[in-house]
Each structure stands twice: as C-alpha cells, then as structure tokens.
Design an enzyme around this catalytic site. Structure first.
Site, short mmCIF file in Angstrom:
data_model
loop_
_atom_site.label_atom_id
_atom_site.label_comp_id
_atom_site.label_asym_id
_atom_site.label_seq_id
_atom_site.Cartn_x
_atom_site.Cartn_y
_atom_site.Cartn_z
N ARG A 14 -6.67 11.63 -2.28
CA ARG A 14 -6.48 11.11 -3.90
C ARG A 14 -7.09 9.74 -3.66
NH1 ARG A 14 -4.04 6.96 -5.65
NH2 ARG A 14 -2.53 6.79 -3.86
N ARG A 15 -6.86 8.79 -2.74
CA ARG A 15 -7.50 7.33 -2.77
C ARG A 15 -9.12 7.74 -2.32
NH1 ARG A 15 -2.32 5.30 0.09
NH2 ARG A 15 -1.39 4.17 -1.65
N ARG B 14 -1.81 0.00 9.84
CA ARG B 14 -2.90 0.11 9.09
C ARG B 14 -3.74 -1.23 8.79
NH1 ARG B 14 -1.37 4.99 4.85
NH2 ARG B 14 -0.18 6.16 6.30
N ARG C 161 -3.45 7.04 9.74
CA ARG C 161 -1.82 6.96 9.60
C ARG C 161 -1.43 6.04 10.16
NH1 ARG C 161 1.60 12.03 10.55
NH2 ARG C 161 2.91 10.60 9.20
N LYS D 114 7.07 9.63 -4.44
CA LYS D 114 5.70 10.34 -4.44
C LYS D 114 5.89 11.58 -3.21
CE LYS D 114 3.42 6.98 -1.84
NZ LYS D 114 2.25 6.00 -1.74
N ASP D 115 6.76 11.17 -2.12
CA ASP D 115 7.07 12.16 -1.03
C ASP D 115 7.87 13.50 -1.53
OD1 ASP D 115 5.46 10.64 0.61
OD2 ASP D 115 7.34 9.59 1.32
N CYS E 234 1.76 17.24 -2.57
CA CYS E 234 1.43 15.84 -2.63
C CYS E 234 0.42 15.24 -1.77
CB CYS E 234 2.89 15.16 -2.22
SG CYS E 234 3.43 15.59 -0.59
#
Length: 334
Positions: free
Chosen positions: A141-142, A169, A163, A88-89, A256
C-alpha cells in the site's frame, strides 16, 4: 464474619500480547485502563506469532492473520483472558467464538517518514538528483502511493522491501543503507519516538491502512461479563470509522497485505459529528495506476449500530471494483 472475596474477582486478568516493543507498549496502555475499570490486576502474557518469527515478507506469507492466530489460539485454549491486537493486522472476518469487545479511541492515523538529514518527502526525493531516493517499507500500500506521490513532483523513487521492529527499520536510515523508511505514526507515538519522524504524511498524499492507529481488544464470546467490562473502553466514533474501512477491505476481497488504503473521517459542524467521509485507494505497487474514490454518509444513529458504516464500505468497494480495482491488487484472498 466477613465474606471471603470471590476468587475470580482477585485473580489477575491475563492479557495476551505480541512480544515486540510496540505491542508491549500498546498492550500496557490497555492493561492500565482495564485495571482501573475492573479493579483487578492485569498481567501481560507474551506470545510469539508466526509473523514475528518468519523472515519472509508479509506478501509472501499471506499477511492476513499472521500476527493474530497465535493470540487467538491462546484465547481459545484458556491461556489468556483477552488479547490486544493492532486492528490493521486483524482479518476482516470475525470468528463467532471471539468478540471484538472494544475498539478504543484511535491514535494518529498517518504514516510517518523517517529520513536522513531531517528531510521531508519532497526535499528528500529532489535532494542529490539524479540519484534516486531509496525508501524502505514492507507495505505494498505504501509502495504504491509513495511512487504515485513522487511522480506528482516529476521524480522517480526506489522502494525497498523491509521487515523488522522500529529499531531495525530506523537503523537502515541511520546506517546510510536507506534514505528513509515509512512507519505508522501511531507506533512511533506509542513507544515515545515520534520526534524521530521528519514528516507526518498527510492522508491526502498517502491513505493509511484500514484500521491504522486503532487497537482491537478481543475476548471469548462466551465470557459475557468480561466482554461487558471491556466494552467500557470502546469509542463509538472510532468503531464506526474502522468498520467502514474494514468493510471496504473485505468487500474488495483483499487481505491486509494488499495495496489498499482507506480512511473514514468524521465531519463535524459546531462540534457535533454529522457525517462520515470514506476514502479508498487501490493501486499497482509501482504506483503507475491508482483507483481512488470517496463517499460521504451519515454517522450511526446509535452506539453499536454498524449498518451505516458497513453499507458505506460496501458501496465504495463496488464503485472501485467497477473502476477496475480488482485487477490492481495482485492478490485476492477469497
């Protein structure tokens, strides 16, 4: 008199990886498989990327390629033999000098909620009302889909840009600074921390990032022998699915870090894969407006045939653009 071993056959293969705990874990999994395939030792070469050192949010530094470029530089300079990326990166445009030699079988595609007090999403957003739940994520997106999902229960939430690595996190929740964070389930699984998730979020509620849960094994296009060996790790169904998702992302001309979700499901009848369903979503980061569409089509007729997934991705992107998707993305990485 016995023949001396070929030096190139005994030299350790150098696998380039980011330094994070997650990157090292997933690169270690690939290294084990490559050792078995080739009979050669594999050593991990830790590389720091711009995305690892910058403290800015991904939307500010562009997102696209920030975790990839340093690995590709090392590959180009001959410092490593191949690299492992989170797919995805990876930017959707593939440079001719590198080949995506393998996309191994995908892990869990879902997002995972890690919330206080063991709460699931619906319980969390309603717990302690009228106080608004604060949910951390660095992903537009989230953010977009979480806001929209909360509104289906008649509740508002606050999303907080964060981040950092998995420890950082989850630490925001453990310290009480945030009520929850959302992470990729595959990442938690690969570092042995999936049990800390309080809910695995259905793609029906939140579509993952294009390519989420998949890895990309990349080497120099000029090294045909190594590329052929690494290709043994390739899973054709995973490659077909992520090709459709990433073609959708590319056709939307989005990076992305744009609020785009996509998932290609392989549909089977009596254990025979017959069709692929591609779902896509684009939304404003506050979730007030979403364009969400899906399409189905045939799976590739043969391994390595990417024409059908690419066509499906482009067609769905065209439909989404016709419904106004372009105006919702905020950024268009031309």
């Amino acid at each position: 008199m016995s023949k001396a071993p070929d030096h190139d056959q005994v030299r350790a293969l150098r696998l380039g990886t980011r330094r994070s705990t997650l990157a090292m874990a997933q690169s270690g999994l690939v290294a084990d498989e490559v050792r078995q395939l080739t009979g050669r030792p594999v050593e991990l070469v830790e590389i720091t990327t711009y995305g690892d050192t910058s403290r800015e949010h991904l939307t500010q530094i562009g997102g696209t390629g920030v975790f990839v470029n340093a690995l590709r530089d090392a590959l180009r300079d001959g410092e490593i033999d191949f690299a492992v990326h989170s797919l995805k990166d990876l930017p959707t445009a593939q440079p001719e000098e590198f080949t995506l030699a393998a996309v191994p079988a995908r892990a869990d595609v879902r997002d995972a909620l890690v919330a206080r007090d063991g709460l699931g999403f619906q319980e969390l957003i309603r717990d302690g009302a009228p106080r608004v739940a604060r949910i951390g994520t660095g992903s537009p997106r989230r953010m977009s889909q979480l806001h929209a999902w909360a509104r289906t229960f008649g509740v508002e939430i606050e999303t907080v840009p964060i981040r950092g690595n998995i420890d950082t996190r989850i630490g925001y929740v453990r310290s009480g600074e945030l009520d929850a964070v959302v992470l990729a389930a595959a990442g938690l699984q690969r570092v042995g921390r999936l049990a800390e998730a309080t809910e695995l979020i259905s793609p029906d509620a939140v579509l993952p990032a294009p390519g989420q849960g998949a890895l990309a094994v990349e080497c120099a296009a000029s090294d045909a022998h190594l590329a052929a060996q690494l290709a043994e790790l390739d899973d054709p169904y995973t490659r077909a699915a992520v090709t459709a998702e990433r073609t959708l992302l590319a056709a939307l001309e989005a990076g992305c870090s744009a609020p785009v979700g996509a998932l290609a499901d392989l549909l089977a009848e009596e254990q025979v894969v017959t069709e692929m369903r591609l779902r896509g979503v684009v939304g404003t980061t506050d979730g007030a407006t979403l364009v969400q569409l899906s399409t189905t089509g045939p799976v590739p007729a043969s391994d390595g045939d990417e024409a059908a997934p690419q066509r499906m991705g482009r067609e769905l992107a065209d439909e989404m653009l016709a419904k106004g998707a372009a105006g919702l993305m905020g950024e268009r990485a031309l």
